[in-house]
Every structure is written in C-alpha cells, then in structure tokens.
Design a protein around this motif. Structure first.
Motif, PDB file in Angstrom:
ATOM      1  N   SER A 176       0.826  -1.213   0.000  1.00 37.97           N
ATOM      2  CA  SER A 176       0.000   0.000   0.000  1.00 37.97           C
ATOM      3  C   SER A 176       0.858   1.261   0.000  1.00 37.97           C
ATOM      4  O   SER A 176       0.395   2.338  -0.403  1.00 37.97           O
ATOM      5  N   ALA A 177       2.100   1.142   0.450  1.00 36.99           N
ATOM      6  CA  ALA A 177       2.997   2.302   0.524  1.00 36.99           C
ATOM      7  C   ALA A 177       3.911   2.408  -0.697  1.00 36.99           C
ATOM      8  O   ALA A 177       4.775   3.285  -0.744  1.00 36.99           O
ATOM      9  N   ILE A 178       3.725   1.526  -1.677  1.00 37.01           N
ATOM     10  CA  ILE A 178       4.597   1.504  -2.856  1.00 37.01           C
ATOM     11  C   ILE A 178       3.781   1.842  -4.101  1.00 37.01           C
ATOM     12  O   ILE A 178       2.761   1.201  -4.377  1.00 37.01           O
ATOM     13  N   LYS A 179       4.233   2.835  -4.842  1.00 35.26           N
ATOM     14  CA  LYS A 179       3.543   3.221  -6.068  1.00 35.26           C
ATOM     15  C   LYS A 179       3.990   2.335  -7.218  1.00 35.26           C
ATOM     16  O   LYS A 179       5.181   2.222  -7.506  1.00 35.26           O
ATOM     17  N   ILE A 203      -4.583  -8.340 -10.904  1.00 38.89           N
ATOM     18  CA  ILE A 203      -3.286  -8.876 -10.497  1.00 38.89           C
ATOM     19  C   ILE A 203      -3.384  -9.240  -9.022  1.00 38.89           C
ATOM     20  O   ILE A 203      -3.916  -8.469  -8.218  1.00 38.89           O
ATOM     21  N   PHE A 204      -2.901 -10.419  -8.657  1.00 36.14           N
ATOM     22  CA  PHE A 204      -2.972 -10.849  -7.263  1.00 36.14           C
ATOM     23  C   PHE A 204      -1.592 -11.246  -6.757  1.00 36.14           C
ATOM     24  O   PHE A 204      -0.693 -11.590  -7.529  1.00 36.14           O
ATOM     25  N   VAL A 205      -1.446 -11.204  -5.433  1.00 36.68           N
ATOM     26  CA  VAL A 205      -0.245 -11.714  -4.773  1.00 36.68           C
ATOM     27  C   VAL A 205      -0.675 -12.236  -3.409  1.00 36.68           C
ATOM     28  O   VAL A 205      -1.513 -11.628  -2.736  1.00 36.68           O
ATOM     29  N   ARG A 206      -0.125 -13.368  -2.996  1.00 32.79           N
ATOM     30  CA  ARG A 206      -0.489 -13.932  -1.697  1.00 32.79           C
ATOM     31  C   ARG A 206       0.581 -14.902  -1.223  1.00 32.79           C
ATOM     32  O   ARG A 206       1.414 -15.375  -2.012  1.00 32.79           O
ATOM     33  N   SER A 224      -6.103 -12.818  -0.513  1.00 35.34           N
ATOM     34  CA  SER A 224      -5.070 -12.366  -1.450  1.00 35.34           C
ATOM     35  C   SER A 224      -5.048 -10.851  -1.483  1.00 35.34           C
ATOM     36  O   SER A 224      -6.069 -10.190  -1.260  1.00 35.34           O
ATOM     37  N   VAL A 225      -3.881 -10.298  -1.766  1.00 39.58           N
ATOM     38  CA  VAL A 225      -3.776  -8.869  -2.051  1.00 39.58           C
ATOM     39  C   VAL A 225      -4.062  -8.702  -3.538  1.00 39.58           C
ATOM     40  O   VAL A 225      -3.461  -9.382  -4.373  1.00 39.58           O
ATOM     41  N   MET A 226      -4.997  -7.799  -3.864  1.00 35.40           N
ATOM     42  CA  MET A 226      -5.473  -7.679  -5.239  1.00 35.40           C
ATOM     43  C   MET A 226      -5.242  -6.275  -5.787  1.00 35.40           C
ATOM     44  O   MET A 226      -5.412  -5.280  -5.079  1.00 35.40           O
ATOM     45  N   TYR A 227      -4.860  -6.217  -7.044  1.00 30.15           N
ATOM     46  CA  TYR A 227      -4.867  -4.971  -7.812  1.00 30.15           C
ATOM     47  C   TYR A 227      -5.990  -5.138  -8.833  1.00 30.15           C
ATOM     48  O   TYR A 227      -5.830  -5.829  -9.844  1.00 30.15           O
ATOM     49  N   SER A 232       2.716   0.923 -11.397  1.00 31.35           N
ATOM     50  CA  SER A 232       2.124   1.516 -12.603  1.00 31.35           C
ATOM     51  C   SER A 232       0.727   0.999 -12.910  1.00 31.35           C
ATOM     52  O   SER A 232       0.092   1.471 -13.856  1.00 31.35           O
ATOM     53  N   PHE A 233       0.223   0.035 -12.121  1.00 37.45           N
ATOM     54  CA  PHE A 233      -1.027  -0.625 -12.512  1.00 37.45           C
ATOM     55  C   PHE A 233      -2.124  -0.552 -11.455  1.00 37.45           C
ATOM     56  O   PHE A 233      -3.078  -1.327 -11.497  1.00 37.45           O
ATOM     57  N   GLY A 234      -2.014   0.385 -10.498  1.00 40.75           N
ATOM     58  CA  GLY A 234      -3.107   0.569  -9.554  1.00 40.75           C
ATOM     59  C   GLY A 234      -2.670   0.530  -8.105  1.00 40.75           C
ATOM     60  O   GLY A 234      -1.478   0.574  -7.788  1.00 40.75           O
ATOM     61  N   THR A 235      -3.656   0.451  -7.215  1.00 36.83           N
ATOM     62  CA  THR A 235      -3.400   0.377  -5.776  1.00 36.83           C
ATOM     63  C   THR A 235      -4.009  -0.912  -5.236  1.00 36.83           C
ATOM     64  O   THR A 235      -5.041  -1.383  -5.736  1.00 36.83           O
ATOM     65  N   PRO A 236      -3.406  -1.489  -4.200  1.00 38.67           N
ATOM     66  CA  PRO A 236      -3.877  -2.793  -3.727  1.00 38.67           C
ATOM     67  C   PRO A 236      -5.068  -2.693  -2.775  1.00 38.67           C
ATOM     68  O   PRO A 236      -5.272  -1.675  -2.106  1.00 38.67           O
TER      69      PRO A 236
END
Length: 303
Positions: free
Chosen positions: A33-36, A64-67, A52-55, A38-42
């Motif tokens: 959440s603290a990192i900008k 886009i997901f990461v978990r 999952s953390v989602m964009y 190019s494809f959105g905010t989580p």
C-alpha cells in the motif's frame, strides 16, 4: 538464470519468491500500500475464498494478485470481476496456440513482472517507495515517446522505417545484404552504426557512434527464450521479457528505458516502441533491430 527457470518473470504472467521474511498477507498488503506501481493500488481481497492482495482492473480483462502460499509468495493475473471466466480462459488459450498476446494480456504480464521485482526487493530487506515503471519518463513531456518500426518488404537488404504516431519518419535503418552491418539514420545522417561480429559461436554486436564504441552486446543460449545482455556507455544492459514473442523491456543501468512489442494492426512486421528516455532513442532502435535478428534466427532454428 539457468536454462530452465520456473520462478516466473519474463512476461509469463506469474511469479513466485521464497518467503524468507515470513510475510503474512496482511503484512504484504501494508507494505504494498505504501509503494507506487504503474497498474493501480492494492486492496485486501480473496480468490475463491483464499485471502489475497489484489490490484483490481489492472486491465479490463485482468486483476493482479499476490499472496502467501506455504513457504512462497506467489503472484499472477486472473480474470477480473464481471469478466466471463470462459472468455478469459479462451483468451489465455489463444495466447498459447497462436504464440502471441493482445495488448491487454501483455500489459497484465508486465504488471506481474513489476510486482515480482517489488516482492524480491522486499524479501531482500530493501526499502521501496516507487517502481521504475511508475516513475515519469525522461522526455520533454514526461510521457513515453511512441514510435513504430516497420520492416520494408520486397527488399534484398534489410530495411526499416521508424515513424511517430503522425506517420512522420523519425529514423531509417538499413543493413547490408549479409545483415552484418546496419546504419541508423536520422534526417539522412548516420547517428549510429550496428555491427555484428562474425566467426562467433554466439552472436555478438557492437554499436558505434562517431567511430567510438558505445555498446557491446552478446546473445546467450537459452532453451526457451533467447537472451541478449551487455553494456551501454558502461552501464549494464538487459533485455527482459519475451524476445521470441516480441514483448520485452529494454533496461539500461537497472532502469527501463523502453518497451517493444508487436503492432498486430499491420500485416507486415511492425513493432511498437515506447521510449521512456529520449536520450537513448537511437540506441533503443538499434537494440530492437538486434532483437528482431535474434528472434528471426532462433525461430528458423526451432523450425
């Protein structure tokens, strides 16, 4: 990177990293959440009940997901809300069958690669606030320069025209009949010369400006995807992505200076080139010619 690498990256649409920091999904969300990017905010979401953390809506087709998954952190692209899952699956299948991607899928894959680099840095304990891709371009407008490189057909010698969005020719590239030497011209004046070294097991190239070598490059053998690396003005050069599918980033000194992919609206070979550093436009054009040559040779060898 070895001959086979299944950790992702390279515009494959997925990635995984060993979770050496023992991050939880909540901690990933807080840090991302603290990192900008190019494809959105989580946001904190879920995939079929798995946190999952989602964009969301990175493209109209993909999230886009990461978990965290066991001892790894995994990430990738997935069909976005409101998109028919069958349609998304068919789109992914067409990429495999046709060996090419549309612009949306290419963008989503690059977003996954961008996120993968962020996660790697976090796992290394690095402090990250913005990604290279999210930084303003080093151009007069602060926006990338859009160019197109089209190969001239029905010519004994390799020839390319590079033009802008208004169809104005910005660069002209002409090679000799052996493809050992190319001249990159602007307004009829040579600004750069590209030479391929002969009698080498793996192709090697040099870029020469006003009689001085400004770049040296070498192709490396890879089973799945060829790789070209070297130095430009003393800085490390890396071609990151899918060279065979013509969908790759050009990185100099760790910074992305350009992205190259195919413009499928043209029936002849036409590449889209998005340049983020106007100081290296001619070098980017020369590198695109090298990658075209490498991918053509590898395609012939594989068939």
């Amino acid at each position: 990177m070895g001959f086979f690498d299944f950790s992702g990256g390279g515009n494959m649409g997925f990635g995984s990293v060993k979770n050496v920091q023992n991050f939880t999904n909540e901690q990933l969300y807080e840090k991302l959440s603290a990192i900008k990017v190019s494809f959105g905010t989580p946001i904190m979401g879920d995939i079929f009940g798995t946190q999952s953390v989602m964009y969301k809506n990175a493209t109209p087709y993909y999230d886009i997901f990461v978990r965290v998954h066991k001892d790894k952190i995994i990430m990738g692209k997935i069909g976005t809300d409101g998109t028919n899952s069958v349609g998304t699956a068919m789109q992914m299948e067409s990429e495999v069958l046709l060996g090419s991607k549309d612009e949306e899928s290419s963008y989503a894959d690059r977003a996954v690669d961008e996120l993968l680099e962020v996660i790697k840095k976090l796992e290394n304990g690095e402090f990250v606030t913005i990604t290279d891709q999210a930084m303003p371009a080093n151009t007069t407008t602060g926006e990338p320069i859009s160019l197109y490189m089209e190969q001239k057909l029905f010519s004994l010698k390799p020839r390319f025209d590079v033009f802008d969005q208004e169809k104005n020719v910005v660069f002209h590239v002409e090679g000799d009949i052996t493809s050992h030497s190319f001249t990159i011209q602007q307004d009829g004046i040579e600004v750069l010369k590209l030479k391929r070294k002969i009698a080498k097991i793996m192709d090697e190239y040099v870029l020469v400006r006003n009689g001085e070598t400004v770049a040296e490059l070498k192709k490396k053998f890879r089973i799945i995807n060829p790789e070209v690396s070297g130095t430009v003005n003393g800085a490390e050069l890396r071609i990151a992505g899918d060279m065979m599918g013509i969908d790759y980033d050009i990185k100099i000194g760790g910074r992305t200076v350009a992205h190259v992919d195919q413009d499928k609206a043209h029936w002849s070979d036409c590449y889209r080139i998005s340049i983020k550093d106007e100081d290296v436009q001619d070098i980017v054009i020369a590198l695109a010619v090298i990658c075209d040559h490498v991918s053509d040779k590898d395609s012939t060898w594989r068939h």
